[in-house]
Design a protein around this motif. Structure first.
Motif, PDB file in Angstrom:
ATOM      1  N   GLN A   1      45.646  42.017  44.297  1.00 31.65           N
ATOM      2  CA  GLN A   1      46.589  40.911  44.091  1.00 31.65           C
ATOM      3  C   GLN A   1      45.839  39.637  43.708  1.00 31.65           C
ATOM      4  OE1 GLN A   1      49.955  41.046  44.237  1.00 31.65           O
ATOM      5  NE2 GLN A   1      50.189  38.887  43.782  1.00 31.65           N
ATOM      6  N   ALA A   2      44.760  39.347  44.404  1.00 30.61           N
ATOM      7  CA  ALA A   2      43.962  38.154  44.097  1.00 30.61           C
ATOM      8  C   ALA A   2      43.383  38.234  42.685  1.00 30.61           C
ATOM      9  CB  ALA A   2      42.850  37.978  45.121  1.00 30.61           C
ATOM     10  N   ALA A   3      42.924  39.407  42.290  1.00 26.91           N
ATOM     11  CA  ALA A   3      42.379  39.584  40.945  1.00 26.91           C
ATOM     12  C   ALA A   3      43.463  39.367  39.887  1.00 26.91           C
ATOM     13  CB  ALA A   3      41.763  40.970  40.806  1.00 26.91           C
ATOM     14  N   ALA A   4      44.660  39.848  40.147  1.00 30.42           N
ATOM     15  CA  ALA A   4      45.758  39.669  39.196  1.00 30.42           C
ATOM     16  C   ALA A   4      46.136  38.200  39.063  1.00 30.42           C
ATOM     17  CB  ALA A   4      46.970  40.500  39.625  1.00 30.42           C
ATOM     18  N   VAL A   5      46.170  37.484  40.181  1.00 32.46           N
ATOM     19  CA  VAL A   5      46.472  36.048  40.148  1.00 32.46           C
ATOM     20  C   VAL A   5      45.377  35.308  39.380  1.00 32.46           C
ATOM     21  CG1 VAL A   5      46.702  33.965  41.565  1.00 32.46           C
ATOM     22  CG2 VAL A   5      47.873  36.071  42.238  1.00 32.46           C
ATOM     23  N   PHE A   6      44.123  35.660  39.639  1.00 37.79           N
ATOM     24  CA  PHE A   6      43.004  35.037  38.937  1.00 37.79           C
ATOM     25  C   PHE A   6      43.104  35.293  37.429  1.00 37.79           C
ATOM     26  CE2 PHE A   6      38.678  35.195  37.202  1.00 37.79           C
ATOM     27  CZ  PHE A   6      38.253  33.911  37.511  1.00 37.79           C
ATOM     28  N   PHE A   7      43.407  36.537  37.052  1.00 40.25           N
ATOM     29  CA  PHE A   7      43.550  36.880  35.640  1.00 40.25           C
ATOM     30  C   PHE A   7      44.658  36.064  34.990  1.00 40.25           C
ATOM     31  CE2 PHE A   7      45.726  39.475  32.418  1.00 40.25           C
ATOM     32  CZ  PHE A   7      44.731  39.521  31.469  1.00 40.25           C
ATOM     33  N   LYS A   8      45.814  35.996  35.650  1.00 41.44           N
ATOM     34  CA  LYS A   8      46.939  35.222  35.121  1.00 41.44           C
ATOM     35  C   LYS A   8      46.550  33.755  34.940  1.00 41.44           C
ATOM     36  CE  LYS A   8      49.550  33.347  37.757  1.00 41.44           C
ATOM     37  NZ  LYS A   8      50.353  32.721  38.757  1.00 41.44           N
ATOM     38  N   ASN A   9      45.872  33.198  35.927  1.00 41.51           N
ATOM     39  CA  ASN A   9      45.462  31.798  35.837  1.00 41.51           C
ATOM     40  C   ASN A   9      44.419  31.576  34.746  1.00 41.51           C
ATOM     41  OD1 ASN A   9      47.259  31.009  37.812  1.00 41.51           O
ATOM     42  ND2 ASN A   9      45.766  31.223  39.467  1.00 41.51           N
ATOM     43  N   MET A  10      43.534  32.539  34.550  1.00 41.60           N
ATOM     44  CA  MET A  10      42.553  32.442  33.456  1.00 41.60           C
ATOM     45  C   MET A  10      43.276  32.434  32.114  1.00 41.60           C
ATOM     46  SD  MET A  10      39.329  32.178  34.267  1.00 41.60           S
ATOM     47  CE  MET A  10      38.486  32.835  32.844  1.00 41.60           C
ATOM     48  N   CYS A  11      44.264  33.284  31.986  1.00 41.32           N
ATOM     49  CA  CYS A  11      45.040  33.313  30.741  1.00 41.32           C
ATOM     50  C   CYS A  11      45.745  31.976  30.522  1.00 41.32           C
ATOM     51  CB  CYS A  11      46.068  34.437  30.770  1.00 41.32           C
ATOM     52  SG  CYS A  11      45.349  36.088  30.705  1.00 41.32           S
ATOM     53  N   LYS A  12      46.330  31.450  31.586  1.00 39.99           N
ATOM     54  CA  LYS A  12      47.074  30.195  31.494  1.00 39.99           C
ATOM     55  C   LYS A  12      46.163  29.043  31.081  1.00 39.99           C
ATOM     56  CE  LYS A  12      50.261  29.595  34.531  1.00 39.99           C
ATOM     57  NZ  LYS A  12      51.012  29.327  35.768  1.00 39.99           N
ATOM     58  N   ARG A  13      44.965  29.004  31.640  1.00 37.52           N
ATOM     59  CA  ARG A  13      44.059  27.869  31.399  1.00 37.52           C
ATOM     60  C   ARG A  13      43.186  28.025  30.157  1.00 37.52           C
ATOM     61  NH1 ARG A  13      42.952  28.399  37.291  1.00 37.52           N
ATOM     62  NH2 ARG A  13      44.420  27.005  38.281  1.00 37.52           N
ATOM     63  N   HIS A  14      42.843  29.251  29.799  1.00 36.65           N
ATOM     64  CA  HIS A  14      41.793  29.418  28.795  1.00 36.65           C
ATOM     65  C   HIS A  14      42.155  30.288  27.590  1.00 36.65           C
ATOM     66  CE1 HIS A  14      39.197  27.373  31.601  1.00 36.65           C
ATOM     67  NE2 HIS A  14      39.410  28.293  32.520  1.00 36.65           N
ATOM     68  N   TRP A  15      43.362  30.823  27.519  1.00 41.22           N
ATOM     69  CA  TRP A  15      43.678  31.701  26.384  1.00 41.22           C
ATOM     70  C   TRP A  15      43.725  30.910  25.077  1.00 41.22           C
ATOM     71  CZ3 TRP A  15      43.530  36.838  26.742  1.00 41.22           C
ATOM     72  CH2 TRP A  15      43.882  37.561  25.609  1.00 41.22           C
TER      73      TRP A  15
END
Length: 151
Positions: free
Chosen positions: A7-21
């Motif tokens: 779950q933490a990895a999925a949240v981190f991935f989503k936030n990375m996409c939001k900030r850096h895609w």
């Protein structure tokens, strides 16, 4: 792996996409080869993870699609149509998976409600309708038949 780590990895991935895609809006850039790898595998991953992780991945798909769909993510809609048909088209129907896939479609298409009218917007909507309209109508008709048969 324990569920909370996933779950933490999925949240981190989503936030990375939001900030850096979006490379223009971020000082950290994600390479195009990595982006392509994510686009190629994200929907498949979404289909095999638990619902709690699907929620995060669904949001990530929506974020990525807002930047890349349809120009750089042409495989998304055909894959979404195919997977939705597979989940809901034949018995036994997987309503959880089908509903999750339809929600992804909704999250991608809802941006059309608020965009200004333009030829580019109409061209994109036409592309979506050409691929999504007929399978969605067939799904609706099959659902109505199922409801009538259940009575």
């Amino acid at each position: 792996q324990p569920p909370h780590v996933k779950q933490a990895a999925a949240v981190f991935f989503k936030n990375m996409c939001k900030r850096h895609w979006d490379a223009e809006a971020s000082e950290v850039t994600i390479g195009e080869d990595v982006k392509q790898q994510v686009r190629d595998n994200l929907l498949s991953l979404f289909l095999v993870v638990p619902e709690s992780i699907q929620a995060q991945l669904s949001e990530a798909i929506s974020i990525i699609a807002s930047h890349d769909f349809p120009e750089r993510w042409q495989a998304l809609l055909p894959a979404l149509v195919q997977q939705t048909g597979a989940a809901l088209g034949v018995a036994p129907k997987d309503f959880k998976k089908g509903t999750a896939l339809l929600q992804i479609g909704h999250s991608i298409f809802q941006r059309y409600r608020h965009e200004f009218k333009s030829d580019e917007l109409y061209k994109e909507i036409k592309y979506v309708l050409e691929l999504f309209q007929e399978p969605l109508l067939q799904l609706f008709s099959a659902t109505l038949a199922d409801l009538a048969g259940a009575q």
